[in-house]
Design a protein around this motif. Structure first.
Motif, PDB file in Angstrom:
ATOM      1  N   GLU A 190       0.824  -1.209   0.000  1.00  0.00           N
ATOM      2  CA  GLU A 190       0.000   0.000   0.000  1.00  0.00           C
ATOM      3  C   GLU A 190       0.857   1.257   0.000  1.00  0.00           C
ATOM      4  OE1 GLU A 190      -3.550  -1.976   2.768  1.00  0.00           O
ATOM      5  OE2 GLU A 190      -2.489  -0.178   3.461  1.00  0.00           O
ATOM      6  N   SER A 191       0.334   2.291  -0.629  1.00  0.00           N
ATOM      7  CA  SER A 191       0.899   3.634  -0.540  1.00  0.00           C
ATOM      8  C   SER A 191      -0.233   4.567  -0.120  1.00  0.00           C
ATOM      9  CB  SER A 191       1.486   4.076  -1.878  1.00  0.00           C
ATOM     10  OG  SER A 191       1.958   5.413  -1.798  1.00  0.00           O
ATOM     11  N   MET A 192      -0.132   5.117   1.090  1.00  0.00           N
ATOM     12  CA  MET A 192      -1.212   5.933   1.640  1.00  0.00           C
ATOM     13  C   MET A 192      -0.760   7.392   1.749  1.00  0.00           C
ATOM     14  SD  MET A 192      -3.132   5.713   5.343  1.00  0.00           S
ATOM     15  CE  MET A 192      -3.292   3.945   5.219  1.00  0.00           C
ATOM     16  N   THR A 193      -1.678   8.300   1.423  1.00  0.00           N
ATOM     17  CA  THR A 193      -1.442   9.734   1.581  1.00  0.00           C
ATOM     18  C   THR A 193      -2.503  10.309   2.502  1.00  0.00           C
ATOM     19  OG1 THR A 193      -0.557   9.880  -0.668  1.00  0.00           O
ATOM     20  CG2 THR A 193      -1.179  11.939   0.401  1.00  0.00           C
ATOM     21  N   VAL A 194      -2.077  11.033   3.528  1.00  0.00           N
ATOM     22  CA  VAL A 194      -2.985  11.721   4.448  1.00  0.00           C
ATOM     23  C   VAL A 194      -2.596  13.189   4.445  1.00  0.00           C
ATOM     24  CG1 VAL A 194      -3.856  11.872   6.807  1.00  0.00           C
ATOM     25  CG2 VAL A 194      -3.157   9.643   5.876  1.00  0.00           C
ATOM     26  N   HIS A 195      -3.556  14.079   4.204  1.00  0.00           N
ATOM     27  CA  HIS A 195      -3.214  15.507   4.229  1.00  0.00           C
ATOM     28  C   HIS A 195      -4.340  16.325   4.843  1.00  0.00           C
ATOM     29  CE1 HIS A 195      -5.520  16.648   0.422  1.00  0.00           C
ATOM     30  NE2 HIS A 195      -5.433  15.342   0.278  1.00  0.00           N
ATOM     31  N   GLY A 196      -3.908  17.347   5.588  1.00  0.00           N
ATOM     32  CA  GLY A 196      -4.859  18.218   6.277  1.00  0.00           C
ATOM     33  C   GLY A 196      -5.540  17.560   7.450  1.00  0.00           C
ATOM     34  N   ALA A 197      -4.934  16.523   8.022  1.00  0.00           N
ATOM     35  CA  ALA A 197      -5.581  15.788   9.117  1.00  0.00           C
ATOM     36  C   ALA A 197      -5.811  16.692  10.319  1.00  0.00           C
ATOM     37  CB  ALA A 197      -4.719  14.591   9.509  1.00  0.00           C
ATOM     38  N   ILE A 198      -6.913  16.445  10.996  1.00  0.00           N
ATOM     39  CA  ILE A 198      -7.283  17.222  12.174  1.00  0.00           C
ATOM     40  C   ILE A 198      -6.847  16.466  13.423  1.00  0.00           C
ATOM     41  CG2 ILE A 198      -9.221  18.158  13.495  1.00  0.00           C
ATOM     42  CD1 ILE A 198     -10.675  18.568  10.837  1.00  0.00           C
ATOM     43  N   GLY A 199      -6.185  17.193  14.332  1.00  0.00           N
ATOM     44  CA  GLY A 199      -5.732  16.603  15.580  1.00  0.00           C
ATOM     45  C   GLY A 199      -6.595  17.033  16.747  1.00  0.00           C
ATOM     46  N   SER A 200      -5.984  17.199  17.900  1.00  0.00           N
ATOM     47  CA  SER A 200      -6.721  17.585  19.102  1.00  0.00           C
ATOM     48  C   SER A 200      -7.201  19.023  18.997  1.00  0.00           C
ATOM     49  CB  SER A 200      -5.821  17.429  20.334  1.00  0.00           C
ATOM     50  OG  SER A 200      -4.650  18.212  20.196  1.00  0.00           O
ATOM     51  N   GLU A 201      -8.342  19.289  19.606  1.00  0.00           N
ATOM     52  CA  GLU A 201      -8.957  20.624  19.642  1.00  0.00           C
ATOM     53  C   GLU A 201      -9.167  21.192  18.234  1.00  0.00           C
ATOM     54  OE1 GLU A 201      -6.668  23.112  22.155  1.00  0.00           O
ATOM     55  OE2 GLU A 201      -6.974  21.872  23.951  1.00  0.00           O
ATOM     56  N   ASP A 202      -9.423  20.302  17.264  1.00  0.00           N
ATOM     57  CA  ASP A 202      -9.733  20.686  15.890  1.00  0.00           C
ATOM     58  C   ASP A 202      -8.625  21.460  15.193  1.00  0.00           C
ATOM     59  OD1 ASP A 202     -12.144  19.405  16.003  1.00  0.00           O
ATOM     60  OD2 ASP A 202     -13.290  21.198  16.540  1.00  0.00           O
ATOM     61  N   HIS A 203      -7.383  21.325  15.667  1.00  0.00           N
ATOM     62  CA  HIS A 203      -6.237  21.924  14.987  1.00  0.00           C
ATOM     63  C   HIS A 203      -5.663  20.930  13.988  1.00  0.00           C
ATOM     64  CE1 HIS A 203      -5.700  24.685  18.732  1.00  0.00           C
ATOM     65  NE2 HIS A 203      -6.477  25.249  17.811  1.00  0.00           N
ATOM     66  N   ARG A 204      -4.986  21.452  12.971  1.00  0.00           N
ATOM     67  CA  ARG A 204      -4.363  20.565  11.991  1.00  0.00           C
ATOM     68  C   ARG A 204      -3.234  19.787  12.666  1.00  0.00           C
ATOM     69  NH1 ARG A 204      -8.005  20.172   7.905  1.00  0.00           N
ATOM     70  NH2 ARG A 204      -8.717  22.249   7.284  1.00  0.00           N
ATOM     71  N   ALA A 205      -3.247  18.492  12.494  1.00  0.00           N
ATOM     72  CA  ALA A 205      -2.243  17.640  13.128  1.00  0.00           C
ATOM     73  C   ALA A 205      -0.890  17.834  12.444  1.00  0.00           C
ATOM     74  CB  ALA A 205      -2.670  16.181  13.051  1.00  0.00           C
ATOM     75  N   SER A 206       0.186  17.679  13.218  1.00  0.00           N
ATOM     76  CA  SER A 206       1.531  17.743  12.653  1.00  0.00           C
ATOM     77  C   SER A 206       1.829  16.453  11.900  1.00  0.00           C
ATOM     78  CB  SER A 206       2.564  17.955  13.758  1.00  0.00           C
ATOM     79  OG  SER A 206       2.619  16.807  14.595  1.00  0.00           O
ATOM     80  N   VAL A 207       2.902  16.486  11.127  1.00  0.00           N
ATOM     81  CA  VAL A 207       3.301  15.301  10.369  1.00  0.00           C
ATOM     82  C   VAL A 207       3.596  14.141  11.311  1.00  0.00           C
ATOM     83  CG1 VAL A 207       5.098  14.345   8.884  1.00  0.00           C
ATOM     84  CG2 VAL A 207       4.141  16.605   8.380  1.00  0.00           C
ATOM     85  N   SER A 208       4.312  14.419  12.395  1.00  0.00           N
ATOM     86  CA  SER A 208       4.655  13.342  13.336  1.00  0.00           C
ATOM     87  C   SER A 208       3.418  12.789  14.036  1.00  0.00           C
ATOM     88  CB  SER A 208       5.662  13.858  14.365  1.00  0.00           C
ATOM     89  OG  SER A 208       5.135  14.961  15.097  1.00  0.00           O
ATOM     90  N   GLU A 209       2.440  13.635  14.348  1.00  0.00           N
ATOM     91  CA  GLU A 209       1.200  13.154  14.985  1.00  0.00           C
ATOM     92  C   GLU A 209       0.445  12.211  14.048  1.00  0.00           C
ATOM     93  OE1 GLU A 209      -0.066  16.822  17.993  1.00  0.00           O
ATOM     94  OE2 GLU A 209      -0.604  16.919  15.867  1.00  0.00           O
ATOM     95  N   VAL A 210       0.410  12.548  12.757  1.00  0.00           N
ATOM     96  CA  VAL A 210      -0.269  11.676  11.794  1.00  0.00           C
ATOM     97  C   VAL A 210       0.470  10.348  11.685  1.00  0.00           C
ATOM     98  CG1 VAL A 210      -0.957  11.403   9.388  1.00  0.00           C
ATOM     99  CG2 VAL A 210      -1.221  13.622  10.500  1.00  0.00           C
ATOM    100  N   LYS A 211       1.772  10.397  11.580  1.00  0.00           N
ATOM    101  CA  LYS A 211       2.560   9.168  11.488  1.00  0.00           C
ATOM    102  C   LYS A 211       2.318   8.268  12.697  1.00  0.00           C
ATOM    103  CE  LYS A 211       6.488  10.713   8.670  1.00  0.00           C
ATOM    104  NZ  LYS A 211       7.962  10.926   8.679  1.00  0.00           N
TER     105      LYS A 211
END
Length: 573
Positions: A414-435
């Motif tokens: 698989e090759s997965m792309t995630v972009h603009g992910a939302i993290g805690s408190e509806d802020h955009r998640a960092s790259v490391s948080e998504v990973k």
């Protein structure tokens, strides 16, 4: 520079392309807006991969898609085939000097621009939209509002140019003239065969492609979007064959797309056989000329799990193409990501790939699988890991038809792309948080692929004004999934939803087996076995028995590659 040249062949392919380029144009506009979201100003995405710089005869600098679009004559609606930047007004007919007889001219009324296209024109002319068009024209008594534009587009889009906000180069737009038929008649494989080679069309198209390729410093590949449900499929196959001959070292990533009309109005047994044979012939002819083929287009998108948070009109290509374009946009992000530098830990992107890299990853492992499945999550859920929220992996659903559900495949890649992910408190998640979130999901998953490559970007999918109103009232302004519905309309569009988090996945898996087996089975049943119903039909399409058997061998090899133990992979005749 690692450029990509995009090719769109057919009406629905151009509908998808129109949305795709609207996304890119919106990203460029937001990046240039000093008051815009800073996530769109990232240096991690290089738009020069998809765009070319140029200059008009008047010395005006231009920035246009590196694109070749092929469609019917008249499919551009009110747009000129010269685009809107170069040589306007150059379409005047030349005097006929080789004919001494009478000459009559038959001219059709030009297509009128809808409110959206009128607003674009006035905006470029710096005309204030007050008291009607041009400050006082009587054609429209009221000011053009965004709400009027959205309503106009939702009521009816006839051409893919009706909602296109992009400038095109004159070499980009090629109309196939001289067919003397409409799209409804151009609906089977035989009717489009030889169209590419007739009247020097193939030479003209190849010359236009050469224009874009020769100005590339180091082309990484072709992104080819082709209708495979009608007469444009053989045109695409012939074009792909010429590309394979001339650019043998340049990989082609092919999206074989089909619009909603290809699954409807099958009222008789004969129509069903025609469709099934077309699907088998089309796929077996397209696949040999690309490094990887991705079938895209569900029979009823509105009923699929991919539309959990969407309100789709299945018969509306303006709706369906928007979803497929979002998937293609997300899947292509790694191709324009910059390689990590010294500050990789704080970068807004990670996981850059080129076209050849993703092809080798998905097709060059133990299976040599040349057919990939496209899954999306639209919008993608937050990365918070709350117990009442479904995981990202659980929200990924296929846009590829006839895919087996919940099939365990220990050899999947698989090759997965995630972009603009939302993290805690509806802020955009960092790259490391998504990973970290994705890795945690895989650790707890009941089945895991053999290998998964993850690409991440903090930049979400922007929702441009001409995007259709297809979001349910559980989708918030930034694509967050709400606990309770917003009161009002059941469908929300660009005036309500400004951007969304997205996830897309390309996977090599034996879950594609039903798709391949159905095409091989139908070709043998209706075209190869003695007394087959489609023998005469295939002959009328220009296929002799030996050629049909070769097509069957192509499909059989693909089935055997995916599953060597498949019963249908052995010859049945």
């Amino acid at each position: 520079m690692r450029e990509i040249v995009t090719i769109q062949v057919g009406s629905f392919a151009n509908f998808i392309g129109s949305h795709f380029w609207n996304f890119q144009d919106e990203m460029l506009g937001l990046a240039a807006d000093p008051y815009g979201d800073p996530l769109f100003k990232t240096d991690g995405l290089n738009m020069d991969v998809l765009y070319r710089t140029g200059e008009t005869q008047q010395g005006t600098l231009t920035y246009t898609p590196r694109l070749l679009s092929i469609d019917f004559q008249g499919s551009l609606g009110p747009m000129s085939s010269q685009g809107t930047l170069y040589n306007e007004g150059s379409n005047a007919s030349s005097e006929v000097v080789t004919w001494a007889g009478n000459v009559s001219t038959h001219a059709s009324e030009p297509q009128k621009k809808n409110l959206f296209l009128q607003s674009l024109y006035l905006e470029e002319q710096n005309v204030p939209l007050v008291n009607g068009i041009n400050g006082g024209t009587k054609d429209l008594q009221n000011e053009i509002q965004d709400t009027d534009i959205v309503k106009c587009l939702d009521r009816g889009v006839q051409f893919w140019t009706d909602f296109s906000k992009v400038h095109y180069h004159p070499q980009s737009l090629y109309e196939v003239n001289g067919l003397w038929m409409d799209a409804q008649e151009f609906d089977n494989y035989g009717i489009g065969r030889d169209v590419f080679t007739e009247n020097l069309r193939g030479e003209e198209v190849c010359e236009r492609l050469r224009f874009f390729v020769e100005e590339c410093d180091h082309i990484q590949g072709f992104k080819f979007i082709a209708d495979d449900s009608g007469g444009f499929s053989p045109i695409a196959a012939d074009f792909l064959e010429s590309i394979a001959d001339e650019y043998s070292n340049t990989p082609v990533l092919l999206y074989a797309v089909r619009g909603p009309g290809s699954h409807m109005n099958l009222r008789s047994r004969k129509q069903t056989v025609v469709r099934d044979l077309h699907d088998a012939v089309s796929f077996s002819r397209l696949s040999p000329f690309c490094k990887m083929i991705v079938p895209v287009g569900l029979p009823f998108l509105s009923r699929s799990k991919a539309s959990t948070y969407l309100n789709i009109e299945d018969e509306n290509p303006y709706h369906c193409s928007a979803v497929y374009a979002a998937g293609l946009h997300s899947a292509s992000l790694p191709f324009r990501m910059e390689a990590p530098g010294p500050s990789a830990d704080t970068s807004d992107t990670a996981g850059a790939l080129d076209v050849n890299g993703i092809v080798q990853m998905l097709a060059g492992q133990s299976r040599q699988n040349m057919v990939a499945i496209l899954d999306i999550a639209m919008p993608a859920p937050a990365m918070t890991g709350r117990q009442n929220e479904k995981s990202l992996l659980g929200n990924l659903h296929p846009l590829t038809p006839e895919v087996a559900d919940d099939m365990d495949d220990l050899q999947a890649v698989e090759s997965m792309t995630v972009h603009g992910a939302i993290g805690s408190e509806d802020h955009r998640a960092s790259v490391s948080e998504v990973k970290n979130a994705i890795n945690a999901e895989y650790e707890h998953a009941t089945t895991r692929p053999m290998f998964c490559h993850l690409s991440v970007a903090r930049c979400p999918l922007p929702i441009p004004l001409p995007f259709p109103s297809i979001f349910v009232n559980l989708v918030g302004q930034h694509g967050e999934l709400l606990g309770s519905p917003i009161l009002g309309s059941s469908s929300r569009g660009s005036l309500d939803v400004h951007s969304i988090p997205m996830a897309a996945r390309l996977r090599s898996s034996c879950a594609i087996l039903p798709f391949l087996e159905n095409r091989l089975g139908n070709l043998r049943k209706f075209g190869i076995e003695r007394g087959s119903l489609g023998t005469e039909l295939l002959r009328s399409w220009g296929f002799g028995r030996d050629e049909v058997e070769d097509l069957g061998e192509t499909l059989a090899k693909m089935v055997k590659t995916v599953n060597p133990h498949s019963e249908i992979s052995s010859d049945s005749d």
